[in-house]
Design a protein around this motif. Structure first.
Motif, PDB file in Angstrom:
ATOM      1  N   ILE A 161     -43.728-121.914  41.552  1.00 47.81           N
ATOM      2  CA  ILE A 161     -42.782-122.423  42.546  1.00 47.81           C
ATOM      3  C   ILE A 161     -41.844-121.337  43.043  1.00 47.81           C
ATOM      4  CG2 ILE A 161     -40.951-124.100  42.971  1.00 47.81           C
ATOM      5  CD1 ILE A 161     -43.802-125.277  42.631  1.00 47.81           C
ATOM      6  N   LEU A 162     -41.351-120.489  42.150  1.00 46.06           N
ATOM      7  CA  LEU A 162     -40.390-119.453  42.546  1.00 46.06           C
ATOM      8  C   LEU A 162     -41.065-118.236  43.157  1.00 46.06           C
ATOM      9  CD1 LEU A 162     -38.069-119.551  39.400  1.00 46.06           C
ATOM     10  CD2 LEU A 162     -37.696-120.687  41.609  1.00 46.06           C
ATOM     11  N   LEU A 184     -35.766-125.905  37.735  1.00 45.83           N
ATOM     12  CA  LEU A 184     -35.927-125.784  39.188  1.00 45.83           C
ATOM     13  C   LEU A 184     -34.839-126.550  39.926  1.00 45.83           C
ATOM     14  CD1 LEU A 184     -39.810-126.100  39.323  1.00 45.83           C
ATOM     15  CD2 LEU A 184     -38.470-124.059  39.922  1.00 45.83           C
ATOM     16  N   GLY A 185     -34.488-127.729  39.420  1.00 41.52           N
ATOM     17  CA  GLY A 185     -33.471-128.522  40.093  1.00 41.52           C
ATOM     18  C   GLY A 185     -32.056-128.057  39.831  1.00 41.52           C
ATOM     19  N   LYS A 186     -31.728-127.787  38.566  1.00 41.77           N
ATOM     20  CA  LYS A 186     -30.348-127.483  38.203  1.00 41.77           C
ATOM     21  C   LYS A 186     -29.997-126.001  38.321  1.00 41.77           C
ATOM     22  CE  LYS A 186     -28.665-129.620  34.503  1.00 41.77           C
ATOM     23  NZ  LYS A 186     -27.598-130.517  34.977  1.00 41.77           N
ATOM     24  N   THR A 187     -30.944-125.133  37.982  1.00 38.33           N
ATOM     25  CA  THR A 187     -30.657-123.697  37.993  1.00 38.33           C
ATOM     26  C   THR A 187     -31.027-123.042  39.318  1.00 38.33           C
ATOM     27  OG1 THR A 187     -30.967-123.524  35.601  1.00 38.33           O
ATOM     28  CG2 THR A 187     -31.157-121.491  36.864  1.00 38.33           C
ATOM     29  N   TYR A 188     -32.191-123.400  39.843  1.00 44.10           N
ATOM     30  CA  TYR A 188     -32.687-122.727  41.046  1.00 44.10           C
ATOM     31  C   TYR A 188     -32.446-123.514  42.327  1.00 44.10           C
ATOM     32  CZ  TYR A 188     -34.914-119.746  37.583  1.00 44.10           C
ATOM     33  OH  TYR A 188     -35.138-118.887  36.536  1.00 44.10           O
ATOM     34  N   GLY A 189     -31.896-124.722  42.207  1.00 42.53           N
ATOM     35  CA  GLY A 189     -31.472-125.462  43.389  1.00 42.53           C
ATOM     36  C   GLY A 189     -32.586-125.933  44.300  1.00 42.53           C
ATOM     37  N   ILE A 227     -36.596-132.939  44.835  1.00 44.04           N
ATOM     38  CA  ILE A 227     -37.324-133.329  43.628  1.00 44.04           C
ATOM     39  C   ILE A 227     -36.412-134.133  42.706  1.00 44.04           C
ATOM     40  CG2 ILE A 227     -38.881-131.343  43.698  1.00 44.04           C
ATOM     41  CD1 ILE A 227     -37.153-130.085  41.444  1.00 44.04           C
ATOM     42  N   GLY A 228     -37.020-134.987  41.894  1.00 43.60           N
ATOM     43  CA  GLY A 228     -36.299-135.627  40.811  1.00 43.60           C
ATOM     44  C   GLY A 228     -36.462-134.790  39.556  1.00 43.60           C
ATOM     45  N   TYR A 229     -35.391-134.540  38.845  1.00 41.75           N
ATOM     46  CA  TYR A 229     -35.488-133.684  37.665  1.00 41.75           C
ATOM     47  C   TYR A 229     -34.714-134.210  36.464  1.00 41.75           C
ATOM     48  CZ  TYR A 229     -31.134-131.953  39.815  1.00 41.75           C
ATOM     49  OH  TYR A 229     -29.897-131.846  40.398  1.00 41.75           O
ATOM     50  N   GLU A 230     -33.944-135.292  36.633  1.00 42.36           N
ATOM     51  CA  GLU A 230     -33.197-135.859  35.517  1.00 42.36           C
ATOM     52  C   GLU A 230     -33.586-137.316  35.321  1.00 42.36           C
ATOM     53  OE1 GLU A 230     -28.919-133.749  35.217  1.00 42.36           O
ATOM     54  OE2 GLU A 230     -29.211-134.885  37.056  1.00 42.36           O
ATOM     55  N   SER A 231     -33.798-137.711  34.083  1.00 41.17           N
ATOM     56  CA  SER A 231     -34.117-139.106  33.783  1.00 41.17           C
ATOM     57  C   SER A 231     -32.908-140.003  34.013  1.00 41.17           C
ATOM     58  CB  SER A 231     -34.565-139.239  32.324  1.00 41.17           C
ATOM     59  OG  SER A 231     -35.853-138.721  32.137  1.00 41.17           O
TER      60      SER A 231
END
Length: 485
Positions: A190-191, A367-372, A376-380
Motif C-alpha cells: 500500500i505504501l 495504515l489508518g492511524k499512522t499513515y493516514g 478504510i475501516g481500521y478500528e473495531s
C-alpha cells in the motif's frame, strides 16, 4: 632469504590482524540488506579504536558525519535520512572502512511478543498456517526486508543480537514470523516504500520478561523474581527482565516507525495486573527509545479453551478477563490500537492457523492511524453503554459509524444476561440499526449484559467493514456466578 621472507610474512600477518582488530564493529542489525527509517534522525553505534574518529558516509548524500570514539571503544552517531529509496552503499570507518551494501530507506517496525508472533510461515509441528505455502511461493520482494533476533535470556543487559537481514524470498519467508510477514507485506504493497521488519519474540514468554528492572519496580511480586547478575534463570522465557536484557536491550534507540505486539496468553492467569503492566511496558519502551509516543499496535489474544476448572466445578474465565484488560490499554495509553481476533481463534489450540487476519488487522491500524490512509475501516466497534427497557437490554457502541453487522444475519448467539442474583443466562440478541437488543425469559429484570465473555467464544458481531467486536461485559463483578447453559 628464508628468514627475511618469514619476517615479511609475520609483519604482513600482524598488519592484517591489526586492521581486522581496528575495523569498526556494529550490532548485527547494522549490516548488509538493512532498512533504515526514512525521514528521521537515524542512529548508529558500535565499537572501534579507542579515541579514533568514526566517519559515516551514507550513499544517498555526499555529506559525511563524524563522531569521536570513547576510551572504552564505543561510539554513537545520528544523521538525517531522506525519503524512502535505495539500494545504497554506506561506509563506516575509523581509518579502516567497513562497507554496508544493499541498504534501503523506508519504514522500520519492531515485531514482538510470544508464540503467536514467533510462529513462522511454515507453522509449528502439526500446526499449519493457513495459505502459507502459496504465500511463501509468491513472496519474493527486494523491498521487504526481514530480521529475526535469535532467542537469548540474560541476567545482564547485552549489546548485540544474533541475526541477519534478508530480502523477502521463499526460503527466508518460510522461517519468518507469519503475523509479521502478513503485516509487512500489506504495508509495502500500500505504501510502495521499502519495509523492514525486526522480530523479537519467544514462544510462551511473559510480559514481565520484556520489561527491565525499572519498569518492574511498580510490580513488587514480579520485581522480587528478577534474577541476580549471573544468577539462575528459572524459566528462560518467563522470568522477569531476562528477555528485555538478552534480546531487546541491544535494539533500544534504533530508529523505528513503531511496534506491533502479539502476547498475553502467558498472562492469562494474571489478568488483574495486565492492563497496568502492559501500559507500563509500552511507556517504558517509549521512554528508553526517546522518540516520542511512537505507534504501538497489538493483537488481542484469540479465543482458546483454557478449560481451567475449580474444585467447585466453576470455570475460571481467565482469557475473557485478559482480553478485557487488553481492551483497556487503548484508553490508557496514547497512540495505541488493538486488533480484535474474536473470529480468528481455535478452541482446541493456542496457536490459531489464521495468521493473515492478525497481520492485516495490525496493518489496517498502522495504515489508518499512522499513515493516514483515508476511506478504510481500521478500528473495531467498542461497547459504549447499556440501557434497560422493560425486560430488554439495549446495547450501544462507539466507533460504529455504519452500525453493526452480524455473522448470523441480524442475530447474535453470544450474549448473556444476569439479574440481581448475578447468575448469567444465555439470551436472545438481535441487531436493530446501530444497537443490539438482548432479552432472556430467565431474566425478567436484567442488570448486566455480557458478550462472548468465555474462553473460547467465537465472535459474531462485526463492523460493516468486517472488523469484529471484542468480548465485553457491562458489570464489574469480581466473581460472577456460573453461566447457565
Amino acid at each position: 632469504m628464508k628468514k627475511l621472507a618469514n619476517s615479511i610474512s609475520l609483519l604482513a600477518a600482524l598488519a592484517v590482524g591489526f586492521a581486522a582488530e581496528a575495523e569498526v564493529k556494529m550490532p548485527a542489525f547494522f549490516s548488509d540488506n538493512m532498512v533504515l527509517q526514512q525521514l528521521t534522525d537515524a542512529r548508529m553505534w558500535g565499537e572501534a579504536k579507542p579515541g579514533s574518529t568514526v566517519t559515516v558516509a551514507p550513499g544517498w548524500t555526499t555529506d559525511k558525519y563524524e563522531t569521536k570514539c570513547g576510551k572504552d571503544g564505543k561510539w554513537r552517531i545520528s544523521f538525517p535520512t531522506p525519503a524512502a529509496g535505495g539500494p545504497y552503499t554506506m561506509t563506516v570507518s575509523d581509518g579502516t572502512p567497513l562497507t554496508l551494501s544493499n541498504v534501503m530507506l523506508g519504514e522500520v517496525w519492531l515485531c514482538s511478543g510470544q508464540s503467536n508472533m514467533e510462529m513462522p510461515m511454515k507453522g509449528f509441528k502439526n500446526q499449519p498456517v493457513d495459505g502459507a505455502n502459496m504465500a511463501v511461493l509468491e513472496s519474493r520482494n527486494p523491498d521487504l526486508r526481514l530480521f529475526t533476533v535469535k532467542r537469548k535470556s540474560s541476567t545482564v543487559p547485552v549489546d548485540d543480537v544474533t541475526g541477519k537481514w534478508d530480502e523477502a524470498a521463499p526460503e527466508a519467508v518460510r522461517n519468518f514470523s507469519a503475523t509479521a510477514y502478513f503485516f509487512g507485506r500489506r504495508l509495502e504493497q500500500i505504501l510502495d516504500v521499502p519495509v523492514g521488519l525486526i522480530v523479537v519474540a519467544w514462544g510462551g514468554s511473559a510480559c514481565e520478561a520484556w520489561m527491565n528492572d525499572e519498569m518492574l519496580a511498580a510490580f513488587p511480586e514480579a520485581a522480587s523474581r528478577i534474577p541476580a547478575v549471573d544468577g539462575e534463570i528459572p524459566s528462560k522465557n518467563r522470568t522477569p527482565s531476562v528477555l528485555f536484557k538478552g534480546m531487546l536491550n541491544p535494539l533500544v534507540g534504533l530508529a523505528i516507525q513503531g511496534v506491533i505486539w502479539y502476547q498475553g496468553e502467558d498472562n492469562w492467569n494474571r489478568a488483574h495486573s495486565y492492563a497496568d503492566m502492559f501500559s507500563t511496558m509500552i511507556n517504558g519502551w517509549r521512554g528508553l527509545w526517546n522518540r516520542g509516543d511512537f505507534p504501538f499496535y497489538y493483537c488481542q489474544i484469540a479465543p482458546y479453551d483454557y478449560a481451567i476448572i475449580t474444585e467447585s466445578g466453576k470455570e475460571i474465565i481467565n482469557s475473557a478477563y485478559l482480553r478485557e484488560a487488553q481492551s483497556k490499554v487503548e484508553t490508557m495509553v496514547p497512540n495505541t490500537g488493538m486488533a480484535v481476533l474474536m473470529d480468528a481463534g481455535w478452541a482446541e489450540g493456542i496457536h490459531p492457523s489464521d495468521k493473515q487476519k492478525p497481520g492485516e488487522r495490525l496493518a489496517l491500524l498502522a495504515l489508518g492511524k499512522t499513515y493516514g490512509v483515508k476511506g478504510i475501516g481500521y478500528e473495531s466497534p467498542v461497547y459504549k453503554s447499556m440501557e434497560v427497557k422493560g425486560d430488554t437490554v439495549v446495547v450501544s457502541f462507539d466507533r460504529a459509524p455504519e452500525w453493526i453487522a452480524g455473522k448470523h444475519s441480524f442475530e447474535s448467539r453470544q450474549f448473556q444476561l444476569a439479574g440481581e442474583d448475578r447468575v448469567f443466562h444465555p439470551a436472545k440478541a438481535w441487531i436493530s440499526r446501530s444497537k443490539v437488543m438482548v432479552k432472556s425469559d430467565k431474566v425478567p429484570h436484567p442488570v448486566a449484559v455480557r458478550y462472548a465473555f468465555e474462553n473460547a467464544s467465537e465472535g459474531d458481531l462485526f463492523s460493516t467493514d468486517g472488523l469484529p467486536v471484542s468480548s465485553f461485559r457491562s458489570d464489574d463483578w469480581p466473581d460472577a456466578r456460573p453461566i447457565k447453559k
